[in-house]
Write a protein that holds these residues in place. Structure first.
Motif, mmCIF file in Angstrom:
data_model
loop_
_atom_site.group_PDB
_atom_site.id
_atom_site.type_symbol
_atom_site.label_atom_id
_atom_site.label_comp_id
_atom_site.label_asym_id
_atom_site.label_seq_id
_atom_site.Cartn_x
_atom_site.Cartn_y
_atom_site.Cartn_z
ATOM 1 N N UNK A 641 -14.420 -10.174 -16.168
ATOM 2 C CA UNK A 641 -14.603 -10.033 -14.719
ATOM 3 C C UNK A 641 -16.078 -10.287 -14.390
ATOM 4 N N UNK A 642 -16.289 -11.227 -13.494
ATOM 5 C CA UNK A 642 -17.639 -11.676 -13.156
ATOM 6 C C UNK A 642 -17.900 -11.432 -11.667
ATOM 7 N N UNK A 643 -19.024 -10.750 -11.371
ATOM 8 C CA UNK A 643 -19.433 -10.542 -9.971
ATOM 9 C C UNK A 643 -20.203 -11.772 -9.518
ATOM 10 N N UNK A 644 -19.599 -12.521 -8.556
ATOM 11 C CA UNK A 644 -20.250 -13.754 -8.108
ATOM 12 C C UNK A 644 -21.216 -13.510 -6.950
ATOM 13 N N UNK A 645 -21.008 -12.430 -6.198
ATOM 14 C CA UNK A 645 -21.997 -11.918 -5.251
ATOM 15 C C UNK A 645 -21.669 -10.461 -4.982
ATOM 16 N N UNK A 646 -22.615 -9.699 -4.420
ATOM 17 C CA UNK A 646 -22.438 -8.240 -4.337
ATOM 18 C C UNK A 646 -21.095 -7.833 -3.743
ATOM 19 N N UNK A 647 -20.378 -7.014 -4.509
ATOM 20 C CA UNK A 647 -19.106 -6.476 -4.040
ATOM 21 C C UNK A 647 -17.922 -7.396 -4.252
ATOM 22 N N UNK A 648 -18.137 -8.593 -4.777
ATOM 23 C CA UNK A 648 -17.044 -9.547 -4.965
ATOM 24 C C UNK A 648 -17.058 -10.065 -6.401
ATOM 25 N N UNK A 649 -15.938 -9.865 -7.086
ATOM 26 C CA UNK A 649 -15.844 -10.398 -8.448
ATOM 27 C C UNK A 649 -14.533 -11.138 -8.643
ATOM 28 N N UNK A 650 -14.488 -11.910 -9.719
ATOM 29 C CA UNK A 650 -13.289 -12.672 -10.060
ATOM 30 C C UNK A 650 -13.066 -12.650 -11.557
ATOM 31 N N UNK A 651 -11.920 -13.158 -11.957
ATOM 32 C CA UNK A 651 -11.542 -13.129 -13.377
ATOM 33 C C UNK A 651 -11.638 -14.527 -13.973
ATOM 34 N N UNK A 652 -12.375 -14.606 -15.116
ATOM 35 C CA UNK A 652 -12.289 -15.815 -15.945
ATOM 36 C C UNK A 652 -11.260 -15.519 -17.037
ATOM 37 N N UNK A 653 -10.129 -16.202 -16.969
ATOM 38 C CA UNK A 653 -9.124 -16.002 -18.021
ATOM 39 C C UNK A 653 -9.664 -16.569 -19.324
ATOM 40 N N UNK A 654 -9.251 -16.002 -20.420
ATOM 41 C CA UNK A 654 -9.764 -16.424 -21.734
ATOM 42 C C UNK A 654 -9.553 -17.913 -21.969
ATOM 43 N N UNK A 655 -8.504 -18.446 -21.321
ATOM 44 C CA UNK A 655 -8.219 -19.877 -21.501
ATOM 45 C C UNK A 655 -9.195 -20.759 -20.736
ATOM 46 N N UNK A 656 -9.995 -20.179 -19.826
ATOM 47 C CA UNK A 656 -10.958 -20.948 -19.036
ATOM 48 C C UNK A 656 -12.396 -20.653 -19.429
ATOM 49 N N UNK A 657 -12.576 -20.006 -20.588
ATOM 50 C CA UNK A 657 -13.939 -19.706 -21.014
ATOM 51 C C UNK A 657 -14.644 -20.929 -21.597
ATOM 52 N N UNK A 658 -13.895 -21.764 -22.305
ATOM 53 C CA UNK A 658 -14.515 -22.927 -22.954
ATOM 54 C C UNK A 658 -13.457 -24.002 -23.173
#
Length: 701
Positions: A641-658
């Motif tokens: 889970x990555x916070x892209x700006x304050x108070x808002x985050x999203x999920x990088x699924x393991x399949x989209x890491x590399x």
């Protein structure tokens, strides 16, 4: 118990009057009702007169929270001193009733109008006025004839009698008009640049409906009224004294009346009067002379009034030498107060007003509790009448009813030309200090406020000026006086104030001291007032013809942005923590509207930009396809889970890491790492899917 009820249809609504059921110990008591709006109006006339040189009439209108099912604000939880609305309605009742009593009547009379029920559809001001007239008419108080009042509005081009609240909000003319059976006696209201002809149409329609209400009140009196008390004939001045004063004082009074200058004329009249008194009492004992002081003063008042009126009617010449339609000399100056956001001095003859304008934000609006709900007033005007403006020395007190009334009139006069909030999102307050007064300081306030608004850079629709008109009527002969002096107001028959632009009328107030005036007089007065108003506007334009292009450097600059309403809570934060932080950090004022409109106010543009950037950062939303540098906040087995700006985050699924297969998330990322990601999807619930792999593709990695 003898209960009597009468009703009349006015504007498609039934107004009923009932007496004999409530408040029976009052001299007269009426329950007046329209729809579910009801008032109890009581009138008490004292049995003996009071030693006074005026008619001691008091009128009090009282709103009651219980009448519309609300609880008062504040700690005490009870109604307190009169609100501005209550004061203005009290004046509205008082003004048409007062001239309907004999001029020499001195018994104390008190009228109290208390709201029993308020239905938020039928306004209670005209009901209170009619109820007061009915209560006095059924009592023994020697009111010479009843009066009645109606509200006339023009809605979508049609005149409506006693409209509902919603229609009143749409009206471009809104007048309360009171009168006797045969003539208009009082007018109060405003308009959106209405023509003089439209005003006359309102008066005609009002007169027709006033007669019908008076017929109903007369019927009520015929069945329930008591015998009127006899005030006796008006006391006459001893013929010998009157003859002596006329013979020996006419020449001196004529010369004194021609003296230019308010105070100089007052002193000259006093000297001429004293000379007559000394001649009359020469050789008398002090006791005998003192006994003649009152009769001589009364005879002198009658003589000066007669001479002034004859001079106007026969010679068309006024106290200061002007012709009836002449306007006194005018001079204006703007920008006198360097730290005020706008300022002006307006002087006409011996009347002068100094006006300042302050610009504020929504937090500066005046919060009002009124029977039809709560209201935020964003245009305020305070009228102050200090004692030095008339050369007097007396204690300063809270604003009197007159000051409240004059301030309300001036505020209404300018309401029609103020910019819409979308165009100019400021709260405005005008403060008028009357520095000199010799007739119509309220109209000087209107003119001064117009100049001050333009000096402040407020984009008003058009300049507004005001003029006070007077009337001298002797039999069928009459003269309408433009820009009246204080003495002309005192000795005349009418005080008629009209404000407006070159295109039409914005506010109107008229009080008549005689038993009403007819259409012919009103027609002349309106046209003469229009000509005077245009002349004053031309004089004002010589100083400042239009609003300044730039506001004062000390005025706040309001920048407006819009966010989605569901983001408001993020800007405010828990307990207001976030918005307070923005205001303190950037030294700005931030106002958030429920619609999502945010106003940021500051006299420093850099601070404004900084605050807006903070708000944008808090409320920004992820855009599909956009790249962001985020911070890894949490690692889970299936992704990060990555916070892209304050108070808002999203999920990088393991399949989209590399691009290559990743067995464990921690082989690529750890909590606290900064990572470039691309938004690849936002579902209906707002969940954001991110991809590090696609972000790397964008870099050619």
């Amino acid at each position: 118990m003898n209960i009597v009820t009468r009703s009349v249809d006015v504007g498609g609504k039934t107004i009923s009057f009932e007496t004999g059921k409530l408040a029976k110990q009052a001299s007269g008591a009426i329950v007046v009702r329209c729809g579910d709006s009801m008032l109890l109006v009581s009138a008490v006339c004292a049995p003996s007169d009071r030693p006074a040189d005026f008619f001691p009439l008091t009128v009090d209108y009282q709103d009651r929270n219980g009448a519309n099912g609300t609880i008062p604000g504040g700690f005490l939880k009870r109604e307190g001193r009169s609100s501005e609305r209550e004061t203005l309605i009290s004046r509205l009742i008082d003004r048409p009733i007062r001239p309907c009593f004999p001029k020499h009547f001195r018994n104390e009379v008190q009228v109290i109008a208390t709201v029993m029920s308020y239905d938020k559809e039928n306004e209670t001001d005209v009901l209170a006025l009619c109820g007061a007239s009915a209560a006095l008419h059924v009592s023994h108080a020697p009111m010479t004839q009843p009066v009645a009042g109606v509200r006339i509005c023009r809605v979508k081009g049609e005149l409506v009698v006693n409209p509902g609240f919603a229609q009143m909000q749409e009206a471009d003319i809104n007048l309360v008009i009171a009168g006797t059976r045969d003539a208009i006696i009082m007018v109060e209201g405003g308009a959106q640049e209405a023509s003089e002809a439209a005003m006359l149409d309102c008066f005609d329609l009002a007169q027709e409906n006033i007669r019908r209400i008076i017929d109903c009140i007369d019927e009520l009196r015929a069945e329930a009224g008591v015998e009127k008390s006899d005030p006796g004939p008006e006391p006459a001045v001893e013929p010998e004294i009157m003859t002596f004063v006329e013979k020996n004082g006419k020449k001196g009074a004529t010369a004194a009346l021609a003296t230019p200058g308010k105070h100089e004329r007052r002193d000259a009249l006093k000297a001429a009067r004293d000379a007559v008194f000394e001649k009359l009492t020469k050789g008398m004992s002090d006791e005998d002379a003192a006994a003649r002081n009152g009769p001589v003063s009364e005879a002198w008042e009658k003589l000066t009034k007669k001479l002034m009126r004859q001079q106007v009617i026969k010679d068309k010449k006024r106290l200061d030498g002007r012709a009836p339609s002449d306007i006194r000399g005018i001079w204006c100056e703007v920008g006198m107060a360097p730290r005020a956001h706008g300022s002006a001095v307006f002087t006409r003859g011996e009347t002068q007003a100094f006006v300042t304008i302050a610009l504020g934000t929504d937090t500066d609006a005046q919060r009002l509790e009124v029977p039809y709900g709560k209201e935020d007033r964003t245009w305020m005007l305070a009228y102050n009448f200090p004692p030095f403006c008339t050369g007097e020395a007396r204690p300063l007190r809270a604003p009197k009813r007159r000051e409240v009334g004059h301030g309300a009139l001036a505020r209404r006069a300018l309401e029609a030309v103020l910019p819409k909030k979308e165009q100019f999102p400021y709260v405005l307050r005008s403060t008028s200090e009357v520095l000199e007064s010799n007739g119509s300081s309220s109209m000087a306030t209107v003119c001064g406020s117009t100049l001050a608004l333009m000096d402040a850079g407020v984009p008003i629709k058009a300049p507004v000026a005001g003029i006070a008109m007077g009337l001298i009527k002797e039999g069928k002969d009459f003269a309408v006086l433009s820009d009246i002096l204080g003495d002309e107001d005192h000795l005349g028959d009418m005080d008629f104030k009209v404000t407006g632009t070159e295109n039409g009328i914005t506010a109107f107030q008229m009080d008549v001291k005689i038993q009403g005036i007819d259409r012919a007089v009103l027609t002349v007065a309106l046209e003469q007032a229009r000509q005077g108003r245009v002349h004053i506007l031309q004089e004002m334009a010589k100083t400042l013809a239009q609003p300044r292009a730039e506001m004062s450097p000390f005025a706040p600059r309001i920048t407006t942005i819009h966010i989605k309403p569901d983001k408001i809570r993020e800007v405010i934060g828990p307990g207001g923590k976030v918005i307070r932080s923005i205001q303190d950090t950037c030294e700005v004022k931030v106002n958030v509207d429920d619609s999502g409109r945010i106003d940021v106010a500051s006299s420093n543009q850099e601070n404004t930009d900084k605050a807006i950037a903070m708000i944008r950062e808090i409320t920004q939303e992820a855009e599909i396809g956009a790249l962001y540098v985020g911070v890894v906040k949490r690692i889970v087995d299936f992704g990060a889970f990555v916070e892209i700006f304050p108070g808002t985050d999203g999920l990088i699924h393991i399949s989209h890491l590399a691009h290559e297969r990743v067995d464990k998330v921690t082989d690529v990322l750890h909590e606290g790492d900064e990572v470039l990601v691309r938004v690849i999807d936002v579902d209906r619930s707002g969940k954001i899917r991110l991809s590090r792999k696609e972000a790397l593709d964008s870099l050619g990695a």
